[in-house]
Structures are given as C-alpha cells and as structure tokens.
Design a protein around this motif. Structure first.
Motif, PDB file in Angstrom:
ATOM      1  N   TYR A  38     -27.862  -3.075   9.743  1.00  0.00           N
ATOM      2  CA  TYR A  38     -26.917  -2.847   8.646  1.00  0.00           C
ATOM      3  C   TYR A  38     -26.503  -4.169   8.003  1.00  0.00           C
ATOM      4  O   TYR A  38     -25.975  -4.202   6.900  1.00  0.00           O
ATOM      5  CB  TYR A  38     -25.668  -2.103   9.132  1.00  0.00           C
ATOM      6  N   VAL A  93     -11.879  -1.547   2.685  1.00  0.00           N
ATOM      7  CA  VAL A  93     -12.173  -0.119   2.756  1.00  0.00           C
ATOM      8  C   VAL A  93     -10.930   0.710   2.457  1.00  0.00           C
ATOM      9  O   VAL A  93     -10.919   1.917   2.659  1.00  0.00           O
ATOM     10  CB  VAL A  93     -12.766   0.301   4.126  1.00  0.00           C
ATOM     11  N   SER A  94      -9.887   0.059   1.964  1.00  0.00           N
ATOM     12  CA  SER A  94      -8.685   0.759   1.552  1.00  0.00           C
ATOM     13  C   SER A  94      -8.169   0.058   0.303  1.00  0.00           C
ATOM     14  O   SER A  94      -7.932  -1.152   0.328  1.00  0.00           O
ATOM     15  CB  SER A  94      -7.649   0.700   2.674  1.00  0.00           C
ATOM     16  N   PRO A  95      -8.064   0.799  -0.813  1.00  0.00           N
ATOM     17  CA  PRO A  95      -7.637   0.156  -2.054  1.00  0.00           C
ATOM     18  C   PRO A  95      -6.234  -0.437  -1.918  1.00  0.00           C
ATOM     19  O   PRO A  95      -5.374   0.122  -1.242  1.00  0.00           O
ATOM     20  CB  PRO A  95      -7.649   1.297  -3.075  1.00  0.00           C
ATOM     21  N   VAL A  97     -15.921  -6.180  13.462  1.00  0.00           N
ATOM     22  CA  VAL A  97     -14.812  -5.234  13.577  1.00  0.00           C
ATOM     23  C   VAL A  97     -14.895  -4.421  14.868  1.00  0.00           C
ATOM     24  O   VAL A  97     -15.935  -3.854  15.184  1.00  0.00           O
ATOM     25  CB  VAL A  97     -14.791  -4.259  12.377  1.00  0.00           C
ATOM     26  N   ARG A 147     -17.909  -6.865   0.022  1.00  0.00           N
ATOM     27  CA  ARG A 147     -19.240  -6.816   0.610  1.00  0.00           C
ATOM     28  C   ARG A 147     -19.631  -8.155   1.242  1.00  0.00           C
ATOM     29  O   ARG A 147     -20.105  -8.206   2.372  1.00  0.00           O
ATOM     30  CB  ARG A 147     -20.225  -6.417  -0.491  1.00  0.00           C
ATOM     31  N   ARG A 189     -17.402  -8.861   4.357  1.00  0.00           N
ATOM     32  CA  ARG A 189     -17.743  -8.100   5.570  1.00  0.00           C
ATOM     33  C   ARG A 189     -18.971  -8.661   6.279  1.00  0.00           C
ATOM     34  O   ARG A 189     -19.154  -8.440   7.472  1.00  0.00           O
ATOM     35  CB  ARG A 189     -17.949  -6.622   5.219  1.00  0.00           C
ATOM     36  N   ARG A 190     -19.811  -9.363   5.538  1.00  0.00           N
ATOM     37  CA  ARG A 190     -20.961 -10.019   6.157  1.00  0.00           C
ATOM     38  C   ARG A 190     -20.518 -11.044   7.200  1.00  0.00           C
ATOM     39  O   ARG A 190     -21.217 -11.317   8.158  1.00  0.00           O
ATOM     40  CB  ARG A 190     -21.769 -10.691   5.043  1.00  0.00           C
ATOM     41  N   PHE A 232       0.701   5.554  -0.122  1.00  0.00           N
ATOM     42  CA  PHE A 232      -0.019   6.831  -0.134  1.00  0.00           C
ATOM     43  C   PHE A 232       0.885   7.812  -0.847  1.00  0.00           C
ATOM     44  O   PHE A 232       1.863   8.271  -0.259  1.00  0.00           O
ATOM     45  CB  PHE A 232      -0.299   7.339   1.278  1.00  0.00           C
ATOM     46  N   LYS A 277       0.845  -1.187   0.000  1.00  0.00           N
ATOM     47  CA  LYS A 277       0.000   0.000   0.000  1.00  0.00           C
ATOM     48  C   LYS A 277       0.879   1.235   0.000  1.00  0.00           C
ATOM     49  O   LYS A 277       1.789   1.363   0.809  1.00  0.00           O
ATOM     50  CB  LYS A 277      -0.870  -0.005   1.268  1.00  0.00           C
ATOM     51  N   ARG A 279      -7.429  -2.454   7.153  1.00  0.00           N
ATOM     52  CA  ARG A 279      -8.384  -1.765   6.276  1.00  0.00           C
ATOM     53  C   ARG A 279      -8.431  -2.415   4.884  1.00  0.00           C
ATOM     54  O   ARG A 279      -9.479  -2.468   4.258  1.00  0.00           O
ATOM     55  CB  ARG A 279      -8.036  -0.275   6.174  1.00  0.00           C
TER      56      ARG A 279
END
Lengths: 259, 309
Positions: B110, B59-61, B87, B79, B82-83, B20, B18, B54
C-alpha cells in the motif's frame, strides 16, 4: 458537506486489486464452486431441458443462446456480489478500509481497486461458463476469446452500482433489496432466455435502459461467433453505468468513512 | 512552547476545531509535536483525542483552524504526509485473510513498496515484535498482545518518521503492556517521534516527554509529566478508606491538607503528610495508603471525578 471532487485514477489502486487476488487464491475452491454451480445448473437445465422443445433461437441452437446469455448474467452476479458482500465485509466488520486509509491510499484508489477486482471476478465467471459451454460442444472457446475484454467492461458496469449499495448499506440484509428489486428483474427481462422484442409493446423500452440487456447484446454474438451490432451503443451504456456507479460510490464512501 | 527552534515541529495545530453537526468535539486546540519526542494526548473517553489524530492523518475534515504536518498544510498534503507516518489504531484491524508475515508484506504494497524490497525489513520487524516464530501463523491464532505487537510492526513497515498510536495498550495484560512500553522506548531512542493517546496515567508517565490533558475537546494544560504534577498537586497523597464521617472530623483538625472524596475513598493532598498520618495511625475502622502524587491526581483534579461514558 459531501466531497464531490472527481476521483483520480492512479496506479496504487492495483495494490488493492492485488490484495484481493491474494485472498481469492487462498479461497479458490469454494469460490469456483459458488461461481460455477448455479449458472451451470441453469445452463444444463434450461439448455437441455427447454432446448429440446425450442430447438433454435436467434439463429443459434437454444443451448448456445442460453449459454451466451448466462455468460453475461453470471458476470453480473459475480461482480455485484463481490462488490456488495465482500466490500461490506472489508468496509465494516473487518475494518480493512480503515487500515488502508491511513496509508497513502485514498477512497478513490480503494474503490478503483474494487472496481477492477469486481470486473476480474465477473470475467472469471463469464469465462468459466464459456469453457463449460465449450466442453459441451455448443461454443468455440477460441472464437469466443474477444469476449474477455467485453466481460471486463460488463464486470465494471455491474461493480459500480453494487459499490453504491455497499456505500449505503447498514448491514448485509440491505443487499436483499438490490438483489430482489434490481438483479432478479434484470435477469428475467434482459434477453438472457428469450429475445426482448417478444416482451409486450408497453414494456419494450425497459430492456433498453437495463445494463444487462446491453451486456447480453454485446456478449452473445461474441460468444456465439455471430456478427455484432451497435457495439458503440452497448459499450457506451455499460461504461456509463460503470463510471457513474464508481463516482457515486466514491462520494458516498468518502461521506461514510472520512468523518 | 516551541522550545527547540532549530528543529521545526513535526505537527503544529493552531485553533484546530472539529464539529459534528452542533457537537463540538475538538475546540480550538493549539499544540506542537517536536521531532524525536514522545508526545501524549491524555484524556477521558470522548475528550477528542482520536478525532485530533484523525485530522492529523487527513482522514477527518477540519472544521476550523490550521494544521501543519511535516510543515505542510492539511488535509491538502495528507497523501504525502501519510507516506511518512505509521499508525497503530485503537482497534486491531489486521487482515484476517493473511498470515503474520503476509500482513506486513501486503501492507508494504500500500506504500508502493514491493514485497521483494521489504523482505529484510519484514524479518527485522517480526523479530522486533517477537513474532519470528509465528511468521506463518494466522491472525486469529494470535493472542491480544501478539496482535498489538504485529500492528506496531505493521505501522513501522514504511520506516515512518512519526508513529501515531491510539491507546496502544488498552485491553492488554500487564506483561504485554510492559513489553510494548519497552518496544516503544526503543523506538524513541532510535529517534522516532511518537504521538500517542492514552487514558492510562502510568503509560503517559513512563513514555511521554510532553503531554496535553484534554477534556470536552479542549486542552486543559500541557507540560512534562513531572512538571504537571508539580504544578497542580501537592507532592504527597493519603488515600483513606472507611468511616468517612470520622475522617472528615479528623481532617478538620489538621492544617495544610486539601481533601477530595470519591466513592468510599478520601484523597488528602499535602506538602507533608506526617501530621495526618500520626493522627490516623492506630484508629480502628480506617485504612490508608501513603504515596507520592502522580499524573492521575493531576488528571482527576483537572477533569473532575464524575464518571464518563
């Protein structure tokens, strides 16, 4: 590299909408007072005060004219403020979105829920004004019933761009720009208090591009029980603002939160 | 490291990276999290632990490399993954507009779990978190430990197979930490897979079956806490304070002792500390503590002793 993919609309957005409804129910008292207070004063002050001198406007008593305009503008304000201040609160200080994003929900769903909720708040405001004007005897609430779906569309139209502001805002102060540079001018220039064709020739085009003019043009005949004109045009402009605002907000919030 | 081939790993990372901008936060890390285990990411601030979590959550490319969660490629499967994940974030983000029980019920929604369907579960989780009495309390009326327990309960509302905890006990008092460790061990016994980040050695030592030590985005080493201690440091440590100049002179005369200084303390590592203890005993102006080596010694050896911000 922004994620430009088109958002998908799915039913989990309703969970976000329901969450907001639950919170709102708890804070009902202050919310109603805030929703009603300002437009009500405006309605009484202008409607009765100026109405005395003006009499009729656009083929209806001035109070009806102003009331039908304020139905639109209070819907605009309510939806915009919800999508700015409340959304910012959930996104930044409260970190609600962070907690939502680790469930199966995605940015698409969260903002779709916020769109629905902003539209709901706008509609509640608009309906409140209709009821008050009805109680004053200047509007027939039952004939104004078809205004409800129109209010939902108007609410969506103003929630979209306000969500864009939230997606960009570093802090609450940032919203002052939008309020002063977008919402206020629209309030004055969109035919809430007077017909836009009385504006100087040089700026006649302006109301044509402002969403509030189209909201007023759509809602006024519905509220006052008069024949409607150019429904498709007004509806299309409102839908365009809603959809492009939502899409831009989704892309920007993805960029902001999914890092 | 895939010891248990019968049970496929829940998370597999291969050369996961990763960036930035120009800053490399996670650099080509490889690891796998086996089911039913507690896997730890240990590292100083800024090591890349949270960013790795993440990415696992989608939730983080991902900049480069491969990441599979429950056998599916991320972030495409985020998706559905995460089911099946719960967290516990680093900072509590409970919903302040709701009560304790409402926080659980609304969070369930949710996951598309209607309030009626989770009534029993909410009751059980409140009991698990020791919050049954506070079900109707507002969030701001809870202590830090209670909020953390509620956050853990919230993370369990979807009955996840994998529980991800980002520094679960940071900022809590010792009682609260011990209670949470107890609860987490219960979850491990119940067959859940835990993935946690921490910079508390005792936490890693108490909970993790396997861990990786990360620093500057890289994985420096991996193994069980005991194996790492055995591999990297001598079994006995003397922490010596006071008159370091004289201590150094004394140390020079003792064989088989590796010394490191940090501030006013000298750490002496050896297979047998007795000769050194005899040498130090009775000397005025010098105090020392004799203890077995632990994960902290491994950690400091690998990541260095300079301060991190």
């Amino acid at each position: 590299m922004p994620d430009w993919r088109l958002p998908r609309l799915r039913h989990p957005a309703l969970a976000v909408w329901r969450r907001n409804v639950l919170v709102w129910r708890r804070l009902l008292g202050p919310a109603i007072v805030m929703n009603m207070g300002e437009p009500l004063l405006m309605l009484l002050g202008l409607g009765y005060g100026l109405g005395l001198f003006i009499g009729q406007m656009g083929g209806m008593p001035y109070l009806t004219y102003v009331a039908s305009g304020i139905v639109a503008s209070s819907c605009m304000n309510s939806a915009s403020f919800e999508a700015m201040y409340s959304v910012h609160t959930r996104m930044v200080p409260q970190q609600t979105y962070a907690s939502l994003l680790v469930t199966p929900l995605e940015v698409d769903d969260i903002l779709a829920g916020e769109m629905l909720w902003g539209a709901t708040k706008g509609t509640i405001s608009g309906v409140t004004i209709i009821l008050v004007a009805g109680a004053l005897g200047h509007v027939h609430p039952w004939t104004a019933l078809p205004a409800v779906p129109a209010l939902l569309l108007v609410g969506l139209c103003f929630t979209g761009p306000a969500l864009v502001m939230s997606a960009l805002s570093p802090s609450y102060d940032f919203f002052n720009y939008y309020q002063t540079l977008a919402l206020m001018p629209m309030f004055v220039l969109s035919g809430v208090f007077y017909p836009t064709d009385s504006l100087p020739q040089a700026v006649q085009w302006l109301p044509q591009v402002l969403p509030l003019s189209h909201a007023v043009a759509l809602l006024r005949p519905l509220v006052a029980g008069q024949p409607m004109h150019d429904v498709a045009l007004h509806g299309a402009v409102l839908a365009l603002y809603a959809a492009s605002g939502y899409y831009a907000a989704v892309v920007l919030v993805r960029r902001r939160l999914l890092v | 490291m895939t010891a248990d081939s019968a049970q496929p790993a829940i998370v597999i990372a291969r050369r996961l990276s990763k960036r930035f901008g120009k800053r490399e936060v996670v650099r080509e890390v490889d690891f796998e999290v086996l089911p039913g285990r507690c896997f730890g990411f240990l590292g100083p601030n800024g090591a890349g632990k949270t960013t790795t979590l993440r990415m696992i959550l989608g939730v983080s490319p991902i900049t480069a490399g491969e990441l599979r969660v429950f056998g599916e490629s991320m972030p495409a499967a985020a998706r559905s993954a995460r089911r099946r994940i719960g967290v516990v974030p680093q900072a509590d983000n409970l919903d302040p507009d709701f009560t304790v029980a409402e926080n659980l019920r609304v969070y369930a929604s949710y996951f598309d779990l209607p309030a009626r369907a989770v009534m029993g579960q909410v009751r059980e989780l409140l009991e698990f978190a020791g919050l049954s009495e506070r079900a109707e309390a507002r969030i701001d009326a809870l202590s830090g430990g209670m909020k953390r327990r509620l956050t853990i309960a919230r993370a369990l509302i979807n009955d996840p197979e994998l529980l991800i905890l980002d520094e679960p006990t940071t900022g809590l008092d010792p009682q609260a930490r011990h209670m949470i460790w107890g609860r987490l061990r219960e979850l491990i016994r119940a067959g859940k897979t835990l993935l946690l980040t921490t910079h508390y050695m005792e936490e890693a030592e108490r909970l993790c079956d396997e861990l990786v030590i990360m620093d500057h985005g890289r994985i420096l080493t991996r193994g069980s806490p005991a194996a790492l201690v055995q591999e990297y440091v001598e079994p006995e440590v003397l922490e010596i304070r006071g008159q370091l100049e004289r201590v150094r002179e004394l140390l020079a005369g003792v064989e088989g002792c590796r010394a490191e200084s940090l501030g006013d303390t000298c750490y002496c590592y050896s297979a047998d500390a007795r000769p050194l203890i005899q040498c130090l005993e009775g000397r005025s102006g010098i105090t020392f503590v004799h203890r077995p080596a632990g994960l902290e010694d491994v950690f400091l050896r690998l990541t260095g002793r300079e301060l991190r911000d």
